[in-house]
Design an enzyme around this catalytic site. Structure first.
Site, PDB file in Angstrom:
ATOM      1  N   SER A 164       0.703  -1.203  -0.033  1.00  0.00           N
ATOM      2  CA  SER A 164      -0.037   0.034   0.051  1.00  0.00           C
ATOM      3  C   SER A 164       0.799   1.282   0.015  1.00  0.00           C
ATOM      4  O   SER A 164       0.320   2.443   0.009  1.00  0.00           O
ATOM      5  CB  SER A 164      -1.107   0.012   1.229  1.00  0.00           C
ATOM      6  OG  SER A 164      -1.789  -0.912   1.073  1.00  0.00           O
ATOM      7  N   LYS A 183      -0.166   3.746  -2.621  1.00  0.00           N
ATOM      8  CA  LYS A 183      -1.291   4.524  -2.537  1.00  0.00           C
ATOM      9  C   LYS A 183      -0.577   6.146  -2.297  1.00  0.00           C
ATOM     10  O   LYS A 183      -1.239   7.041  -2.564  1.00  0.00           O
ATOM     11  CB  LYS A 183      -2.102   4.430  -1.505  1.00  0.00           C
ATOM     12  CG  LYS A 183      -2.956   2.896  -1.618  1.00  0.00           C
ATOM     13  CD  LYS A 183      -4.060   2.741  -0.470  1.00  0.00           C
ATOM     14  CE  LYS A 183      -4.726   1.477  -0.941  1.00  0.00           C
ATOM     15  NZ  LYS A 183      -4.097   0.123  -0.389  1.00  0.00           N
ATOM     16  N   SER A 216      -6.213   3.605   4.277  1.00  0.00           N
ATOM     17  CA  SER A 216      -5.550   2.939   3.095  1.00  0.00           C
ATOM     18  C   SER A 216      -6.513   2.205   2.384  1.00  0.00           C
ATOM     19  O   SER A 216      -6.558   0.670   1.956  1.00  0.00           O
ATOM     20  CB  SER A 216      -4.616   1.721   3.850  1.00  0.00           C
ATOM     21  OG  SER A 216      -3.859   1.323   2.775  1.00  0.00           O
TER      22      SER A 216
END
Length: 388
Positions: free
Chosen positions: A67, A70, A130
């Site tokens: 993640s 992101k 997230s």
């Protein structure tokens, strides 16, 4: 958590510190405490202002970023907000592709299918929670499809100088050739802090509530270290536990990257250890102020015969504590500068050094425009050049 140092590690740390700074081991540098032992696939500690790397291992190895991906998704949203392409209250729809289907097996903002949420809610859902669903939804909103948005991500990565990164999606879910390096993620973190200052405060928010569901930020350092103000966590079984963080103490900001750590606790402990070492071992040498004249270069065929040069932004470098007063700067102008020269054009570089050894370099730019001279002055200068 205890970090041990062997004699070999201490010697390697001193060599690393010297090579990172491109400077000799003076008496002050020789007393530098060696960096902590970090158990991760890759890691890096970077100075925000200069991009200078203070410690690193496998920093250029392309690894699954989970993640941490992101960060690029949120960066593109933030830049679209800055440019006016989207507005904070614009509504974004949740397609079936973006919807998490009520799953508890992935990070979600838990956006209902076919619902809408504002750009700012989506941005918080990406950064704090997230949310894979929020990431996919904004990807479709800005790119048409998640695949097309991934191409926007790759284009932006190339523009920023992220040379070991390839994005295949907006979330960081495992995919072939979806990779990033610790150095590239440090570059991206610098860009977020520098270019998205209006929105950077979101990265320090500890929780976000949407649709009646409150979720906390997974960056454990936000709860234990008031100097930490971002950025992003990540985890998959393939990537391990990852964390990109930033901290500011006494006017100095450092960025850390940990990839492939063994647990949530270890990624936090290792990041904390790197910050403590960096802040205690180095000091900032403030070298030049933005737009202040640092040198002068000769100009051919210009209305003016010279151009003043300086740095576009305030320039500082980190040095081992006790060395700041030893740093010297020298401007090297490009030869044969020829008008016209636009204001802000790169016309040379300034070199910082200690004991004649280079620490860092920075471009210098023209502080004013120099227009092209008229025909007669240009002809006279060409004639003079024939007799030199």
């Amino acid at each position: 958590m205890t970090f041990r140092f062997s004699a070999g590690r201490m010697q390697a740390a001193l060599i690393l510190a010297a090579s990172c700074l491109a400077a000799p081991l003076t008496a002050a540098a020789q007393t530098l405490v060696p960096p902590p032992a970090i158990e991760a696939k890759a890691y890096l500690l970077m100075d925000f202002e200069s991009g200078q790397v203070l410690m690193a291992s496998n920093a250029d190895q392309a690894l699954p970023p989970a993640s941490l991906t992101k960060m690029m998704t949120s960066y593109i949203v933030e830049q679209a907000l800055k440019s006016g392409r989207i507005k904070p209250n614009d509504m974004i729809s949740v397609s079936e592709h973006a919807w998490c289907r009520g799953s508890s097996t992935e990070s979600c903002m838990y956006l209902p299918l076919n619902s809408q949420a504002s750009v700012m809610d989506m941005l918080r859902g990406i950064i704090i929670q997230s949310g894979n669903d929020a990431s996919k939804a904004v990807a479709e909103h800005l790119g048409g499809t998640e695949e097309a948005f991934a191409q926007l991500m790759n284009k932006e990565a190339k523009r920023l100088g992220m040379t070991r990164t390839q994005f295949a999606n907006a979330t960081g879910l495992p995919a072939p050739n979806h990779l990033a390096s610790a150095r590239d993620l440090g570059i991206l973190a610098r860009a977020i802090i520098r270019d998205s200052s209006e929105y950077y405060g979101i990265y320090a928010e500890k929780e976000f509530k949407f649709n009646g569901i409150k979720q906390g930020n997974r960056n454990a350092l936000l709860y234990t270290d008031p100097t930490v103000d971002g950025l992003k966590t990540g985890h998959t079984s393939e990537a391990g536990f990852c964390l990109v963080a930033s901290a500011r103490r006494n006017g100095m900001r450092l960025i850390s990257v940990v990839m492939g750590s063994k647990s949530m606790q270890s990624r936090a402990d290792q990041t904390r250890a790197m910050f403590n070492w960096g802040f205690s071992s180095f000091e900032s040498a403030n070298l030049l102020k933005a737009q202040a004249p640092a040198g002068v270069g000769a100009v051919r065929f210009g209305v003016a015969d010279q151009v003043r040069a300086g740095v576009a932004r305030d320039w500082s470098v980190l040095v081992p504590r006790g060395q700041a007063a030893q740093v010297r700067t020298a401007v090297q102008m490009q030869p044969n500068l020829t008008a016209p020269i636009a204001k802000g054009a790169v016309v040379g570089k300034v070199v910082a050094s200690v004991d004649g050894k280079t620490l860092a370099e920075q471009p210098v730019v023209a502080l004013e425009a120099v227009e092209r001279a008229g025909f007669f002055k240009r002809s006279w200068q060409q004639l003079q050049g024939l007799f030199r």
